[in-house]
Design a protein around this motif. Structure first.
Motif, PDB file in Angstrom:
ATOM      1  N   LEU A  19      -3.766   5.210 -15.362  1.00  0.00           N
ATOM      2  CA  LEU A  19      -4.341   4.317 -14.714  1.00  0.00           C
ATOM      3  C   LEU A  19      -4.248   2.790 -15.203  1.00  0.00           C
ATOM      4  CD1 LEU A  19      -7.447   6.497 -15.199  1.00  0.00           C
ATOM      5  CD2 LEU A  19      -6.639   5.982 -13.095  1.00  0.00           C
ATOM      6  N   LEU A  20      -3.887   2.641 -16.686  1.00  0.00           N
ATOM      7  CA  LEU A  20      -3.599   1.278 -16.928  1.00  0.00           C
ATOM      8  C   LEU A  20      -2.226   0.799 -16.414  1.00  0.00           C
ATOM      9  CD1 LEU A  20      -4.655   1.462 -20.578  1.00  0.00           C
ATOM     10  CD2 LEU A  20      -5.796   0.413 -18.713  1.00  0.00           C
ATOM     11  N   GLU A  21      -1.159   1.609 -16.126  1.00  0.00           N
ATOM     12  CA  GLU A  21       0.141   1.289 -16.030  1.00  0.00           C
ATOM     13  C   GLU A  21       0.089   1.020 -14.319  1.00  0.00           C
ATOM     14  OE1 GLU A  21       3.828   2.359 -17.423  1.00  0.00           O
ATOM     15  OE2 GLU A  21       2.970   4.258 -17.970  1.00  0.00           O
ATOM     16  N   SER A  22      -0.770   1.671 -13.637  1.00  0.00           N
ATOM     17  CA  SER A  22      -0.652   1.456 -11.959  1.00  0.00           C
ATOM     18  C   SER A  22      -1.204   0.199 -11.441  1.00  0.00           C
ATOM     19  CB  SER A  22      -1.594   2.500 -11.462  1.00  0.00           C
ATOM     20  OG  SER A  22      -2.964   2.253 -11.914  1.00  0.00           O
ATOM     21  N   PRO A  54       8.093  -3.649  -8.442  1.00  0.00           N
ATOM     22  CA  PRO A  54       8.748  -3.575  -7.337  1.00  0.00           C
ATOM     23  C   PRO A  54       9.109  -2.140  -6.874  1.00  0.00           C
ATOM     24  CG  PRO A  54       9.543  -5.356  -8.806  1.00  0.00           C
ATOM     25  CD  PRO A  54       8.721  -4.570  -9.529  1.00  0.00           C
ATOM     26  N   GLY A  55       8.876  -2.094  -5.180  1.00  0.00           N
ATOM     27  CA  GLY A  55       9.333  -0.787  -4.997  1.00  0.00           C
ATOM     28  C   GLY A  55      10.505  -0.095  -5.183  1.00  0.00           C
ATOM     29  N   SER A  56      11.457  -1.111  -5.001  1.00  0.00           N
ATOM     30  CA  SER A  56      12.863  -0.475  -5.334  1.00  0.00           C
ATOM     31  C   SER A  56      13.032  -0.088  -6.935  1.00  0.00           C
ATOM     32  CB  SER A  56      13.969  -1.718  -5.368  1.00  0.00           C
ATOM     33  OG  SER A  56      13.522  -3.012  -6.031  1.00  0.00           O
ATOM     34  N   VAL A  57      11.981  -0.439  -7.897  1.00  0.00           N
ATOM     35  CA  VAL A  57      12.030   0.282  -9.176  1.00  0.00           C
ATOM     36  C   VAL A  57      11.084   1.455  -9.293  1.00  0.00           C
ATOM     37  CG1 VAL A  57      12.030  -0.260 -11.565  1.00  0.00           C
ATOM     38  CG2 VAL A  57      12.852  -2.141  -9.981  1.00  0.00           C
ATOM     39  N   ALA A  58       9.991   1.054  -8.474  1.00  0.00           N
ATOM     40  CA  ALA A  58       9.006   2.327  -8.716  1.00  0.00           C
ATOM     41  C   ALA A  58       9.516   3.468  -8.197  1.00  0.00           C
ATOM     42  CB  ALA A  58       7.838   1.754  -7.811  1.00  0.00           C
ATOM     43  N   ARG A  59      10.681   3.691  -7.400  1.00  0.00           N
ATOM     44  CA  ARG A  59      11.075   4.888  -6.986  1.00  0.00           C
ATOM     45  C   ARG A  59      11.771   5.666  -8.083  1.00  0.00           C
ATOM     46  NH1 ARG A  59      12.498   1.857  -2.336  1.00  0.00           N
ATOM     47  NH2 ARG A  59      14.487   1.544  -3.174  1.00  0.00           N
ATOM     48  N   TYR A  82       3.163  17.051  -2.917  1.00  0.00           N
ATOM     49  CA  TYR A  82       2.357  17.096  -4.121  1.00  0.00           C
ATOM     50  C   TYR A  82       1.141  16.631  -4.117  1.00  0.00           C
ATOM     51  CZ  TYR A  82       5.422  19.927  -7.260  1.00  0.00           C
ATOM     52  OH  TYR A  82       5.983  20.993  -7.824  1.00  0.00           O
ATOM     53  N   PRO A  83       0.139  16.778  -5.002  1.00  0.00           N
ATOM     54  CA  PRO A  83      -1.032  16.044  -4.861  1.00  0.00           C
ATOM     55  C   PRO A  83      -0.933  14.696  -5.168  1.00  0.00           C
ATOM     56  CG  PRO A  83      -1.034  17.441  -6.583  1.00  0.00           C
ATOM     57  CD  PRO A  83      -0.029  17.903  -5.703  1.00  0.00           C
ATOM     58  N   PRO A  84      -1.818  13.919  -4.781  1.00  0.00           N
ATOM     59  CA  PRO A  84      -1.595  12.353  -5.139  1.00  0.00           C
ATOM     60  C   PRO A  84      -1.756  12.153  -6.810  1.00  0.00           C
ATOM     61  CG  PRO A  84      -3.335  12.676  -3.674  1.00  0.00           C
ATOM     62  CD  PRO A  84      -2.930  13.744  -4.094  1.00  0.00           C
ATOM     63  N   PRO A  85      -0.989  11.023  -7.377  1.00  0.00           N
ATOM     64  CA  PRO A  85      -1.374  10.943  -8.874  1.00  0.00           C
ATOM     65  C   PRO A  85      -2.904  10.473  -8.928  1.00  0.00           C
ATOM     66  CG  PRO A  85       0.564   9.920  -7.707  1.00  0.00           C
ATOM     67  CD  PRO A  85      -0.277  10.201  -6.698  1.00  0.00           C
ATOM     68  N   ILE A  86      -3.150  10.572 -10.215  1.00  0.00           N
ATOM     69  CA  ILE A  86      -4.486  10.153 -10.683  1.00  0.00           C
ATOM     70  C   ILE A  86      -4.846   8.657 -10.480  1.00  0.00           C
ATOM     71  CG2 ILE A  86      -3.971   9.763 -12.970  1.00  0.00           C
ATOM     72  CD1 ILE A  86      -7.200  10.946 -11.755  1.00  0.00           C
ATOM     73  N   ALA A  87      -3.919   7.863 -10.581  1.00  0.00           N
ATOM     74  CA  ALA A  87      -4.144   6.302 -10.084  1.00  0.00           C
ATOM     75  C   ALA A  87      -4.438   6.329  -8.724  1.00  0.00           C
ATOM     76  CB  ALA A  87      -2.951   5.788 -10.408  1.00  0.00           C
ATOM     77  N   ASP A  88      -3.559   6.838  -7.682  1.00  0.00           N
ATOM     78  CA  ASP A  88      -3.875   7.035  -6.367  1.00  0.00           C
ATOM     79  C   ASP A  88      -5.361   7.524  -6.060  1.00  0.00           C
ATOM     80  OD1 ASP A  88      -1.700   5.632  -5.678  1.00  0.00           O
ATOM     81  OD2 ASP A  88      -0.810   7.403  -4.596  1.00  0.00           O
ATOM     82  N   LYS A  89      -5.635   8.604  -6.888  1.00  0.00           N
ATOM     83  CA  LYS A  89      -7.099   9.109  -6.580  1.00  0.00           C
ATOM     84  C   LYS A  89      -8.143   8.325  -6.785  1.00  0.00           C
ATOM     85  CE  LYS A  89      -5.710  14.080  -7.380  1.00  0.00           C
ATOM     86  NZ  LYS A  89      -5.816  15.273  -8.098  1.00  0.00           N
ATOM     87  N   VAL A  90      -8.062   7.549  -8.066  1.00  0.00           N
ATOM     88  CA  VAL A  90      -9.185   6.636  -8.511  1.00  0.00           C
ATOM     89  C   VAL A  90      -9.175   5.610  -7.638  1.00  0.00           C
ATOM     90  CG1 VAL A  90      -9.715   5.228 -10.347  1.00  0.00           C
ATOM     91  CG2 VAL A  90      -9.162   7.472 -10.856  1.00  0.00           C
ATOM     92  N   LEU A 131      -6.722  -6.009  -4.797  1.00  0.00           N
ATOM     93  CA  LEU A 131      -6.535  -4.686  -5.390  1.00  0.00           C
ATOM     94  C   LEU A 131      -5.138  -3.958  -5.148  1.00  0.00           C
ATOM     95  CD1 LEU A 131      -7.160  -2.605  -7.730  1.00  0.00           C
ATOM     96  CD2 LEU A 131      -8.555  -1.542  -5.865  1.00  0.00           C
ATOM     97  N   ARG A 132      -4.052  -3.702  -5.816  1.00  0.00           N
ATOM     98  CA  ARG A 132      -3.048  -2.769  -5.562  1.00  0.00           C
ATOM     99  C   ARG A 132      -2.882  -2.107  -6.651  1.00  0.00           C
ATOM    100  NH1 ARG A 132      -1.269  -8.103  -4.078  1.00  0.00           N
ATOM    101  NH2 ARG A 132      -1.045  -8.830  -1.989  1.00  0.00           N
ATOM    102  N   THR A 133      -2.349  -0.934  -6.476  1.00  0.00           N
ATOM    103  CA  THR A 133      -1.904  -0.006  -7.666  1.00  0.00           C
ATOM    104  C   THR A 133      -0.655   0.677  -7.213  1.00  0.00           C
ATOM    105  OG1 THR A 133      -3.283   1.987  -6.487  1.00  0.00           O
ATOM    106  CG2 THR A 133      -4.182   0.535  -8.156  1.00  0.00           C
ATOM    107  N   THR A 134       0.310   0.812  -8.240  1.00  0.00           N
ATOM    108  CA  THR A 134       1.550   1.597  -8.107  1.00  0.00           C
ATOM    109  C   THR A 134       1.739   2.572  -9.146  1.00  0.00           C
ATOM    110  OG1 THR A 134       2.364  -0.534  -7.337  1.00  0.00           O
ATOM    111  CG2 THR A 134       3.973   0.915  -7.871  1.00  0.00           C
ATOM    112  N   PRO A 135       1.627   3.646  -8.945  1.00  0.00           N
ATOM    113  CA  PRO A 135       1.669   4.973  -9.933  1.00  0.00           C
ATOM    114  C   PRO A 135       3.281   5.159 -10.451  1.00  0.00           C
ATOM    115  CG  PRO A 135       0.532   5.636  -7.926  1.00  0.00           C
ATOM    116  CD  PRO A 135       1.238   4.254  -7.552  1.00  0.00           C
TER     117      PRO A 135
END
Length: 784
Positions: free
Chosen positions: A607-610, A615-620, A670-678, A692-696
Motif C-alpha cells: 500500500l505504501l509503495e503503490s 514509470p510504466g516502463s519500469v513498473a512492468r 489474476y485478482p487485482p493487487p491489494i493496492a488496486d483493491k483499496v 490520486l494515482r497508484t502503481t502496484p
C-alpha cells in the motif's frame, strides 16, 4: 546607495557587456516600483537578470527568494548564487538553500527554494517570514501552465505581501500583456513587461533527410573545435532508446585520441564496478554520455561534469533535461518528433520542443547554435534507394542496367504499416509555432486548501481565490463547484465542519444507520461505509434543473431545489493529521490510517509503495509476484467483501478458479493487487478526489528479500539500466515512512507500528547510502 547607484554598480561588475534584452530588463528592474515580467527564449541569459535582484537585496541588507520548479535546478542555482555572492564581496553563507528535504543556511538573506517551499511559508501564519523580504524571483515562470503544479505559482502571486517586488522570468509566452492585465485587476500588482524573441546566439535549424543517426553524429564530431558541431545533446523520448543509441555508437570516432586519453584519466578517478557502471564507463570512454532518470545520481553528476568540461562530444538524454539543467551545447539533435504509446503517438508539444531547441548555442563559445532533426531510419533508407534507383533512366536501353533496375525495384524498402512517422513539414511547424499562452491550470491542491482553511474559516475567501483565477467564465464556474466538492469530501472524512452542512436525503441517512446497526461492535471500519454513502449522496445530489412541461397546456409549477453554498468551514483536530502527509494524497493517506492496521506486513508495504509513482516502463519489471495477489489479512477481513457488496468487483475476479500451475494463466487474469483493491474502495468512498494515482509495484519488499543489498537486487532483477528510478523510489519510500511514523493506524499497537516502520526505514536508508551516500544524505535531511 539608492537604486540608481546600485544599478550602475551592478552593470559595472558584469564580466561582459549585457546584450539588449538583458540591459532593458536590468534597467526596468531598477526603475520599476513593483517588479518586472521578463519573457525571452531559453538560452537568453536570464540568470544574469535574476542576480540583479539578489545583488540589490544583499547591498540593502534585505531578504530575497529565488524559486525554481525543480530540486535539481534549485541545487544548481544555489551553487551559482553562492559563487556570485563571493564575487560581489559577500560570504557564500549569505546564500541558503531550502527544498522539501534539505536545508543549508536557512537563515541566509538569499534563499534558493523550490516553489512549494515559498508557498508553504506564505501559508504558515505562525511565522513572519516576509517582513524583511525585499524581492521574490520566480524562475521558469511558464510553469504557471503546469496542469498539476501550476496552482502553486498562481496562489503564491495572490498571497505575497504587496511590499515585495516580483521578478518573473519565463520563456516567451503568447499572452504576456493579457497576463499582466489579469495580474493587475485580480491581484493589484503592476508589473512592467520586457519581452524579446531574439537570442544572443541565433539558431540554425536543419532537417537531415539522408543520414542515419550514428552517421550524422560522426559527421557532427568531425573537424576541430571551431568547425565541428559538438558538444551535442541528443534528445530521445524514452530511457531505453538512450542506452540503445549510445551502444550503437561503438566504433564511431567521436573524440580525438588526445581527448580520449584525458577522458581515460578522469574516469579512473571513479568506481565503475557496480550497477550500470560497467556498461556506462566504456560508453563514456568513447565520448558519449547518457543522462536520464534511470541513471544513478552519482553517475549523472559525473556525466554533467565531463560534458561541461567539453570532454564528451555527445550526451543522450530525455526531454526532462531541457527543463533547466545547465548542460551547455553547441548543437541539439532530435531523434523523433512524435511520442506516446504505440499507435497513439502525437507530435511533441511545441513549448517542449522550443525548450529543447533553446539548449543549443553557448554564449561564451558559439556564434551560432544548431538544431538538427532526423527522419525515421525507414525514410532514410527509402530516400537512399530512390536516389540510386533514379540514377538509371526509365528509357535506358542497356540490358544490364534494365535488369539491375528491376532487381532494385524488387528490393524497394517501404514504411511499416504499424509504425507512425514524422516529416520535415512537422519540424517546420514546431519551429514556427507561436509561444503558449499562460492560463490557470489544474485544481486547488488538497494541502493548499487545508492551509487556507486553517488560516481562515470564511468560505468566501476560498471562493474569491477561485474567482480570481485566470479562467474563462464557464471554467471559473466549474472551479467553484469543484471547490465545494472538495469541502464536502473533507467534511465527510471528518477533517472539517461545514455551516450549513451539505443536504443529504433522508433515505441515505436511514440506509447508513441501518448498515451501522448491522456491523459488529468490534469492527473499527464501520464509519467508512457510512461516510461513503453520505459523501456519495452529497456530491451527486446537485441542484436539478426545472423539468420541462409535457405540453403547453400543463401549468404545474415544479419548485427548483435550492443550491447548497457553504459559508463557514471549521477545521477539526483531524486536519493536523491531514496536513502531515506530503508524499501522498492527504485524503488517501488519512484513509490508509483508518484501515491499514488490519493489514499484514506485506500488504502494508504494498500500500505504501503503490502511492509512489513508478514509470510504466519500469513498473512492468517490478510487478508483484503472483503469490502476493492472493488475498492477505486486510483483503480477507474487510476489503474483498466490501468490493463485492458494493458491486465494484464480482466475486470471480477476487477469488478466481486458478489452474494447478498458476503460471499457466496470464498475469492480468489474476485478482487485482491489494493496492488496486483499496484504491477502488477509496474511490467509492470519496468520489471525485483528484490527484490520486497508484502503481502496484514490489521494490521495497523485494529489496528486503535481498537483505537490503541494492546491487544484488538490481543485478538479479535485470534493473541496472533503470537503477536510478529504483534508487529514487527507495528514497521516496523513506520520506513517506517518516510521515507515517507518528500516525498509528487503528487496530495496531503504536510500538509495533513504529518498530516495523523504523526497521524498513533503517534498512532502505542503509541500502541507499551504500550506493550513493551524497544523494541519500541530501534527500533524507529534514526540510520545511
Amino acid at each position: 546607495m539608492d537604486r540608481d547607484e546600485l544599478a550602475t554598480r551592478y552593470l559595472d561588475e558584469l564580466p561582459y557587456e549585457p546584450y539588449p534584452v538583458q540591459e532593458e530588463a536590468l534597467l526596468t528592474w531598477f526603475t520599476a516600483d513593483e517588479g518586472v515580467l521578463v519573457c525571452a527564449p531559453t538560452g537568453t541569459g536570464k540568470t544574469l537578470i535574476a542576480e540583479a535582484a539578489l545583488f540589490e537585496a544583499l547591498h540593502t541588507n534585505k531578504v530575497a527568494y529565488y524559486t525554481t520548479p525543480l530540486i535539481a535546478l534549485t541545487e544548481q542555482k544555489f551553487q551559482e548564487l553562492q559563487d556570485a555572492a563571493v564575487r560581489w564581496g559577500f560570504s557564500a553563507d549569505d546564500v541558503g538553500l531550502v527544498t522539501g528535504n534539505r536545508k543549508v543556511n536557512p537563515d541566509a538573506r538569499i534563499l534558493v527554494v523550490v516553489a512549494e517551499i515559498l508557498l508553504n511559508r506564505l501559508l504558515d501564519s505562525e511565522h513572519q517570514y516576509f517582513d524583511e523580504t525585499f524581492a521574490v524571483v520566480m524562475d521558469e515562470f511558464h510553469s504557471f501552465n503546469d496542469p498539476e503544479r501550476g496552482a502553486v505559482w498562481e496562489l503564491t502571486l495572490g498571497l505575497l505581501p504587496k511590499h515585495i517586488r516580483l521578478m518573473l522570468l519565463s520563456a516567451t509566452v503568447g499572452n504576456a500583456i493579457e497576463f499582466l492585465g489579469w495580474l493587475r485587476t485580480q491581484h493589484k500588482r503592476n508589473l512592467r513587461l520586457v519581452q524579446s524573441e531574439d537570442r544572443r546566439i541565433p539558431l540554425n535549424f536543419r532537417w537531415v533527410p539522408d543520414q542515419l543517426l550514428d552517421e550524422q553524429l560522426e559527421i557532427m564530431a568531425a573537424g576541430d573545435d571551431e568547425s565541428n558541431y559538438v558538444p551535442a545533446l541528443v534528445f530521445c523520448f524514452n530511457r531505453s532508446q538512450c542506452w540503445t543509441i549510445a551502444e550503437q555508437l561503438k566504433g564511431k570516432r567521436l573524440v580525438t585520441k588526445e581527448r580520449q586519453k584525458e577522458l581515460a584519466g578522469r574516469l579512473e578517478q571513479y568506481d565503475w564496478s557496480q550497477g550500470a557502471g560497467p556498461k556506462l564507463k566504456p560508453i563514456l570512454l568513447r565520448g558519449v554520455g547518457v543522462h536520464h532518470a534511470g541513471i544513478l545520481p552519482k553517475y549523472r553528476r559525473i556525466v554533467e561534469e565531463l560534458f561541461q568540461e567539453k570532454l564528451l562530444s555527445v550526451c543522450m538524454c530525455t526531454e526532462t533535461l531541457a527543463a533547466g539543467i545547465n548542460l551547455p551545447a553547441r548543437s541539439v539533435l532530435l531523434t523523433s518528433l512524435i511520442k506516446g504509446p504505440p499507435g497513439k503517438m502525437k507530435l511533441i508539444d511545441a513549448s517542449g520542443a522550443h525548450q529543447m531547441f533553446g539548449r543549443a548555442g553557448r554564449p561564451q563559445y558559439d556564434h551560432e547554435g544548431f538544431v538538427f532533426a532526423l527522419p525515421d531510419e525507414d525514410d532514410v533508407k527509402i530516400l537512399r534507394w530512390k536516389e540510386r534507383y533514379d540514377q538509371i533512366p526509365e528509357d535506358c536501353k542497356d540490358p544490364m542496367l534494365i535488369k539491375a533496375k528491376k532487381r532494385m525495384k524488387k528490393k524497394m524498402p517501404t514504411r511499416n504499416s504499424k509504425r507512425q512517422y514524422w516529416n520535415e513539414d512537422q519540424f517546420e511547424k514546431l519551429r514556427q509555432a507561436p509561444p503558449a499562452n499562460l492560463s490557470s491550470k489544474g485544481h486547488l491542491p488538497w494541502r493548499m486548501l487545508a492551509w487556507l482553511i486553517k488560516s481562515s474559516d470564511d468560505v468566501m475567501r476560498l471562493r474569491q481565490f477561485v474567482s480570481r483565477r485566470m479562467l474563462a467564465g464557464k471554467e471559473r464556474e466549474q472551479a467553484e463547484k469543484h471547490l465545494f466538492q472538495m469541502l464536502k469530501t473533507m467534511w465527510a472524512g471528518g477533517f472539517v465542519k461545514l455551516d450549513p452542512e451539505p443536504p443529504v436525503p433522508k433515505s441515505v441517512n436511514q440506509s447508513a444507520d441501518d448498515k451501522e446497526e448491522d456491523k459488529p461492535e468490534e469492527d473499527t471500519t464501520e464509519s467508512i461505509g457510512s461516510f461513503g454513502k453520505l459523501l456519495q449522496a452529497a456530491i451527486t445530489d446537485e441542484p436539478s434543473k426545472k423539468p420541462k412541461p409535457k405540453s403547453k397546456s400543463t401549468s404545474v409549477d415544479v419548485p427548483r431545489e435550492i443550491e447548497w453554498i457553504p459559508k463557514k468551514v471549521t477545521p477539526t483536530d483531524k486536519l493536523d493529521d491531514f496536513l502531515r502527509f506530503r508524499s501522498i494524497n492527504p485524503v488517501f493517506g488519512s484513509y490508509l490510517v483508518k484501515i491499514m492496521g488490519k493489514a499484514d506486513e506485506f500488504e502494508q508495504i504494498q500500500l505504501l509503495e503503490s502511492v509512489l509513482e513508478v514509470p510504466g516502463s519500469v513498473a512492468r519489471d517490478v510487478r508483484l509476484p503472483l503469490d502476493f495477489l492472493v488475498s492477505g489479512e486486510l483483503a480477507k477481513s474487510f476489503v474483498d467483501f466490501e468490493l463485492i457488496e458494493r458491486g465494484i468487483l464480482p466475486s470471480h475476479r477476487i477469488w478466481p478458479e486458478l489452474p494447478g500451475d498458476p503460471y499457466d494463466i496470464f498475469y492480468e487474469d489474476y485478482p487485482p493487487p491489494i493496492a488496486d483493491k483499496v484504491r477502488m474502495l477509496f474511490q467509492s468512498e470519496f468520489p471525485g478526489v483528484h490527484g490520486l494515482r497508484t502503481t502496484p509495484v514490489w521494490i521495497v519488499g523485494d529489496l528486503l528479500k535481498f537483505d537490503g543489498n541494492f546491487q544484488n537486487y538490481v543485478t538479479s532483477r535485470d534493473l541496472t539500466k533503470q537503477e536510478g528510478i529504483v534508487f529514487r523510489h527507495l528514497l521516496r519510500f523513506c520520506l513517506l515512512v517518516q510521515e507515517f511514523l507518528d500516525v498509528c493506524p487503528e487496530g495496531i499497537e503504536p510500538e509495533v507500528w513504529q518498530s516495523r516502520l523504523t526497521l524498513w526505514l533503517e534498512t532502505v536508508t542503509k541500502a541507499c547510502r551504500e550506493v550513493d551516500p551524497v544523494t541519500t544524505d541530501k534527500m533524507l535531511e529534514v526540510g520545511d
